[in-house]
Write a protein that holds these residues in place. Structure first.
Motif, PDB file in Angstrom:
ATOM      1  N   GLY A  43      -0.838   4.214   5.181  1.00  0.00           N
ATOM      2  CA  GLY A  43      -0.775   3.559   3.883  1.00  0.00           C
ATOM      3  C   GLY A  43      -0.945   2.057   3.970  1.00  0.00           C
ATOM      4  N   ASP A  44      -1.020   1.469   2.796  1.00  0.00           N
ATOM      5  CA  ASP A  44      -1.167   0.029   2.667  1.00  0.00           C
ATOM      6  C   ASP A  44       0.170  -0.661   2.959  1.00  0.00           C
ATOM      7  N   LYS A  45       0.118  -1.876   3.442  1.00  0.00           N
ATOM      8  CA  LYS A  45       1.327  -2.599   3.767  1.00  0.00           C
ATOM      9  C   LYS A  45       2.198  -2.814   2.527  1.00  0.00           C
ATOM     10  N   LEU A  46       1.586  -3.108   1.395  1.00  0.00           N
ATOM     11  CA  LEU A  46       2.346  -3.315   0.160  1.00  0.00           C
ATOM     12  C   LEU A  46       3.046  -2.033  -0.278  1.00  0.00           C
ATOM     13  N   GLN A  47       2.359  -0.899  -0.109  1.00  0.00           N
ATOM     14  CA  GLN A  47       2.971   0.376  -0.472  1.00  0.00           C
ATOM     15  C   GLN A  47       4.158   0.689   0.452  1.00  0.00           C
ATOM     16  N   ARG A  48       3.997   0.410   1.741  1.00  0.00           N
ATOM     17  CA  ARG A  48       5.109   0.647   2.676  1.00  0.00           C
ATOM     18  C   ARG A  48       6.295  -0.246   2.330  1.00  0.00           C
ATOM     19  N   ASN A  49       6.004  -1.518   2.002  1.00  0.00           N
ATOM     20  CA  ASN A  49       7.088  -2.423   1.639  1.00  0.00           C
ATOM     21  C   ASN A  49       7.808  -1.959   0.379  1.00  0.00           C
ATOM     22  N   ALA A  50       7.051  -1.474  -0.594  1.00  0.00           N
ATOM     23  CA  ALA A  50       7.661  -0.974  -1.834  1.00  0.00           C
ATOM     24  C   ALA A  50       8.523   0.251  -1.549  1.00  0.00           C
ATOM     25  N   ALA A  51       8.026   1.137  -0.697  1.00  0.00           N
ATOM     26  CA  ALA A  51       8.793   2.337  -0.342  1.00  0.00           C
ATOM     27  C   ALA A  51      10.073   1.949   0.403  1.00  0.00           C
TER      28      ALA A  51
END
Length: 124
Positions: free
Chosen positions: A49-57
């Protein structure tokens, strides 16, 4: 007669046996190698996944964890408050029992409560 001085002989030397000796570490080296290989395999994996998506998760998971921790703390506080209330009630009941026992004292005990025990005949 004089005895002849003989040189002191050295202690007997250890004779190595021809039987096969096992290593003291056993298979520890193989176990260590397997453990190191397993550790290295885990490091090379790419995150999905994208880094932003991982951070949001990660943020959502952290918020969930904080919320659960706060709920647990509130439950523990409520439980301790209930226990404190029970303790207070129990203390009140035990003090009532003690007060009831005081009333059962005899009249002589009440009259003698303020008197000091001492020698008779000594007055000032």
């Amino acid at each position: 007669r004089r005895r002849a001085i003989t040189p002191i002989s050295s202690p007997p030397r250890f004779i190595h046996s021809t039987t096969h000796h096992t290593m003291t570490r056993g298979n520890q080296r193989e176990i260590d190698r397997a453990r190191a290989q397993k550790k290295l395999e885990g490091k090379g994996q790419k995150k999905e996944g994208d880094k932003l998506q991982r951070n949001a998760a990660d943020k959502d998971a952290l918020q969930q964890k904080i919320k659960m921790k706060e709920e647990r703390r509130l439950q523990e506080e409520a439980a301790s408050a209930v226990e404190a209330e029970r303790r207070i009630q129990r203390d009140k009941q035990s003090s009532k029992k003690k007060a009831g026992k005081k009333g059962e004292e005899g009249l002589d005990d009440l009259l003698n409560a303020g008197l000091q025990g001492g020698k008779k005949g000594k007055r000032k």
